[in-house]
Structure formats: structure tokens, C-alpha cells
Scaffold this active site. Structure first.
Site, PDB file in Angstrom:
ATOM      1  N   LYS A 121      14.766  45.653  55.319  1.00 12.10           N
ATOM      2  CA  LYS A 121      14.271  44.351  54.862  1.00 12.10           C
ATOM      3  C   LYS A 121      15.164  43.815  53.729  1.00 12.10           C
ATOM      4  O   LYS A 121      15.672  42.697  53.814  1.00 12.10           O
ATOM      5  CB  LYS A 121      12.819  44.469  54.375  1.00 12.10           C
ATOM      6  N   ASP A 139       8.931  40.993  56.402  1.00  8.64           N
ATOM      7  CA  ASP A 139       8.050  41.390  55.296  1.00  8.64           C
ATOM      8  C   ASP A 139       6.624  41.362  55.832  1.00  8.64           C
ATOM      9  O   ASP A 139       6.395  41.194  57.033  1.00  8.64           O
ATOM     10  CB  ASP A 139       8.254  40.473  54.080  1.00  8.64           C
TER      11      ASP A 139
END
Ligand code: SF4
Length: 215
Positions: A121, A139
Site C-alpha cells: 500500500k 486502503d
């Protein structure tokens, strides 16, 4: 409607609402973005931006973070929460940048994820926003909204990322992530999503969605 068709329709609809969606963290170089991203865990971007305003003036290079005392850095980032872990992550990560990359932030997924505390991420945030290398940032908002919209059935962020990459044009990966993050924060919230006023109500197949407000 296939999943790919739905993904493209959703992307198009969200593009109209968020034509200029971009990252809300303030930064002027890849190192600042890396530090801001680490600080943003369990913290609002607004709070991070307040803290980094002073932080980036004090710590200008990776070596500055690497040489910082744990207590000093902890104090400087205290208000972002989880400050002990975050200070440790920043110091370890920046030490690795100094030792392996001459203080620079690398620009490949492989090198970024080899850094302490940097997952896919964070790596995709850096690649997409500091280096303009396409990637889907998964996310909590992107994961939740994508599952509700039937774009993935997966919980594992890496598998969600893979599913989204398979149905979206590469040029949309970075901006799609920003748009969905905004949409997830403002409308398709974790608790009590605002389905009644949702602009993509028609495309949403989620059985838990609420009633649409009468026009
Ligand atoms: Fe989210 Fe509700 Fe819109 Fe579906 S209808 S995308 S659940 S806000």
C-alpha cells in the site's frame, strides 16, 4: 453487466464527482511522502499535514531521521498517535535508505517493499504519487467500497489490488484509488453508508445497501 463494465462505469461516475481527486498528504519529494504515509496510519491526513509542516523543516534528508534520537523523533510526531512505533519505523526505514540507496527513496515495488515497515500500500502511494508509476492503492476504504460494488470478493489487500488491476485501465489506477478513498470517506462509509444519496446507487449490487431517496 460484467465486473469490468461495472468498474469502468463506477470509475466514470466517480470521475465526474471528483475530477481532480489527489492525495491529501502534503509533500514536495519522495522522502516527505514516505514519512507522511508512515505517519498517516491510524491518523487523519489533516493531522499529519499539521505535523509534517514543522517536521519537514527540521528533518530534510533520510540521514536526519536515521540519526535522530528515538525520544526526539517521538516527541516531534507525538500527536499522530502510535508515535513510538512510527518513530521506530521511520528511523529504521531511513537508515536502510542511507545504507542501501544513498539516502534516496527507490522507485521500484521490489526495493520499496524491502524497506522496513513498507508494504504494498505504502509502496503504491510512493510509486503513483511521487514517481507517476501506476499502481492501485488498497486502503480500508478502497477494500470496503470495492467489495460492496462487487469488484472483488477478497479481503486480502494484495488480492483486492490484483482484482482491481484486472478490471481497470492502467492509466486510471492511481486516480481511481484517490476517488474511491474520497468516496469511501464521504459517502460509502464503513458504518451507515449514505446510500440514499449515493451517485452510483444503480451500479451497486451490495445486498446490504439502504433505500434510495425519492427524487
Ligand atoms: Fe456504498 Fe450504498 Fe453507494 Fe452502494 S449504494 S456504493 S453501499 S453508498
Amino acid at each position: 453487466m460484467t465486473v469490468k463494465e461495472r468498474a469502468i462505469a463506477v470509475d466514470k461516475a466517480l470521475k465526474k464527482i471528483y475530477p481532480d481527486a489527489k492525495i491529501s498528504l502534503d509533500f514536495t519529494n519522495p522522502l516527505e511522502l514516505l514519512v507522511a504515509t508512515i505517519l498517516s496510519a491510524q491518523c487523519t491526513d489533516e493531522r499529519v499535514n499539521k505535523v509534517t509542516k514543522g517536521l519537514f523543516k527540521k528533518y530534510r534528508a533520510a540521514v536526519d531521521y536515521a540519526n535522530a534520537t528515538p525520544e526526539g523523533l517521538e516527541e516531534d510526531i507525538h500527536s499522530t498517535g502510535f508515535y513510538k512505533n512510527k518513530a521506530k519505523a521511520i528511523r529504521n526505514c531511513c537508515s536502510a535508505l542511507v545504507e542501501r540507496h544513498g539516502g534516496d527513496v527507490p522507485s521500484t515495488m521490489e526495493e520499496l517493499t524491502a524497506l522496513s515497515g513498507v508494504g504494498r500500500k505504502t509502496a503504491n502511494v510512493i510509486l503513483g504519487n511521487a514517481y507517476a508509476i501506476p499502481g492501485v492503492v488498497v486502503d480500508t476504504h478502497v477494500g470496503r467500497v470495492s467489495r460492496r460494488l462487487g469488484l472483488t470478493k477478497e479481503d486480502d489487500p494484495e488480492k483486492v489490488e490484483r482484482d482491481l488491476m484486472a478490471v481497470l485501465p492502467k492509466k486510471e489506477w492511481v486516480s481511481f484509488s484517490h476517488r474511491v478513498i474520497h468516496f469511501g470517506r464521504q459517502t460509502c462509509k464503513a458504518q451507515k453508508p449514505l446510500c440514499g444519496a449515493c451517485p452510483i446507487f444503480k451500479q451497486c449490487p451490495w445486498e446490504g445497501k439502504g433505500e434510495r431517496h425519492p427524487a
